[in-house]
Scaffold this motif. Structure first.
Motif, PDB file in Angstrom:
ATOM      1  N   PRO A  18       0.879  -1.355   0.068  1.00 20.34           N
ATOM      2  CA  PRO A  18       0.107  -0.076  -0.057  1.00 20.34           C
ATOM      3  C   PRO A  18       0.758   1.149  -0.064  1.00 20.34           C
ATOM      4  O   PRO A  18       1.898   1.280   0.296  1.00 20.34           O
ATOM      5  N   VAL A  19       0.344   2.325  -0.435  1.00 16.78           N
ATOM      6  CA  VAL A  19       0.813   3.609  -0.628  1.00 16.78           C
ATOM      7  C   VAL A  19       0.225   4.411   0.770  1.00 16.78           C
ATOM      8  O   VAL A  19      -0.931   4.305   0.908  1.00 16.78           O
ATOM      9  N   THR A  20       1.238   4.922   1.382  1.00 18.02           N
ATOM     10  CA  THR A  20       0.894   5.348   2.591  1.00 18.02           C
ATOM     11  C   THR A  20       0.073   6.650   2.789  1.00 18.02           C
ATOM     12  O   THR A  20       0.382   7.431   1.571  1.00 18.02           O
ATOM     13  N   LYS A  21      -0.747   7.062   3.565  1.00 24.09           N
ATOM     14  CA  LYS A  21      -1.155   8.438   3.635  1.00 24.09           C
ATOM     15  C   LYS A  21      -0.265   9.538   3.399  1.00 24.09           C
ATOM     16  O   LYS A  21      -0.450  10.526   2.923  1.00 24.09           O
ATOM     17  N   GLU A  22       0.788   9.262   4.166  1.00 27.40           N
ATOM     18  CA  GLU A  22       1.987  10.430   3.892  1.00 27.40           C
ATOM     19  C   GLU A  22       2.468  10.440   2.574  1.00 27.40           C
ATOM     20  O   GLU A  22       2.699  11.670   2.047  1.00 27.40           O
ATOM     21  N   GLN A  23       2.765   9.508   1.919  1.00 26.70           N
ATOM     22  CA  GLN A  23       3.116   9.668   0.628  1.00 26.70           C
ATOM     23  C   GLN A  23       2.178  10.171  -0.547  1.00 26.70           C
ATOM     24  O   GLN A  23       2.223  10.814  -1.063  1.00 26.70           O
ATOM     25  N   ILE A  24       0.692   9.620   0.043  1.00 30.07           N
ATOM     26  CA  ILE A  24      -0.429  10.298  -0.641  1.00 30.07           C
ATOM     27  C   ILE A  24      -0.428  12.018  -0.638  1.00 30.07           C
ATOM     28  O   ILE A  24      -0.548  12.856  -1.882  1.00 30.07           O
ATOM     29  N   GLN A  25      -0.304  12.408   0.542  1.00 33.95           N
ATOM     30  CA  GLN A  25      -0.198  13.633   1.148  1.00 33.95           C
ATOM     31  C   GLN A  25       0.992  14.722   0.114  1.00 33.95           C
ATOM     32  O   GLN A  25       0.919  15.613  -0.293  1.00 33.95           O
ATOM     33  N   ALA A  26       2.019  13.708   0.021  1.00 31.28           N
ATOM     34  CA  ALA A  26       3.247  14.323  -0.548  1.00 31.28           C
ATOM     35  C   ALA A  26       3.061  14.550  -1.992  1.00 31.28           C
ATOM     36  O   ALA A  26       3.439  15.616  -2.539  1.00 31.28           O
TER      37      ALA A  26
END
Length: 192
Positions: A18-26
């Motif tokens: 999974p792509v993390t929430k932090e990565q999505i936000q970035a």
């Protein structure tokens, strides 16, 4: 920055991490600071990460025409773990021509950020807009422009520098490695 630019290739095989929430936000944050005509900021983003919606969007995308069917990701085996649908607020009945350029800048920012985050991405323009807009419940005043797939890369495409008369067609070698030809500056630029 140069290393990131030269490392970026379209990725079509992804590890099922999974792509993390932090990565999505970035990724989103990098898109939101991209150039925008008149600073109109008419782009909108739909983040697709739920298994059900990932499947629906995945089933509505086309991949890698030159190396079809060998480079089509397999759902739940090598498929993206995240899609971001880039849409534009309509100007009347359609999208301002400048907004397409804005989308390009925002998507490239996301793709470069993905490399920095250890992710890979693929910019997709081949999809059925009507089906996609129903799938993501696109607001009536918006139009889906592009889909961008993201995930942890499970391939390492190779950059090949080419001259002006060489083929730009990407290809797979005998070891199933994708080679991506890109012009050299002298092949594509005129100097006055």
């Amino acid at each position: 920055m140069k290393d990131t630019v030269f490392a970026r290739r379209s990725i079509r095989r992804f590890k099922q991490i999974p792509v993390t929430k932090e990565q999505i936000q970035a990724l989103l944050d990098s898109a939101l600071v991209a150039p925008s005509a008149r600073n109109g900021q008419l782009l909108r983003y739909c983040v697709v990460s739920s298994p059900e919606k990932l499947k629906e969007v995945f089933n509505n995308t086309a991949w890698a025409g030159y190396v079809h069917p060998k480079r089509i990701p397999l759902r739940d085996v090598s498929s993206p773990m995240l899609f971001i649908v880039v849409s534009a607020v309509k100007n009347g009945k359609d999208v301002s021509p400048h907004t397409w350029a804005d989308a390009g800048a925002a998507i490239e920012n996301m793709l470069l950020t993905a490399v920095e985050l250890g992710l890979g991405g693929c910019w997709i323009g081949s999809f059925d807009r009507e089906i996609l807009e129903k799938t993501i419940a696109e607001p009536e005043n918006q139009r889906a422009l592009y889909v961008v797939a993201f995930g942890v890369p499970d391939e390492s495409p190779v950059l090949e520098r080419i001259g002006a008369d060489d083929s730009t067609k990407y290809y797979l070698d005998e070891q199933d490695v994708l080679h991506v030809p890109k012009y050299t500056p002298d092949a594509a630029a005129r100097y006055l």
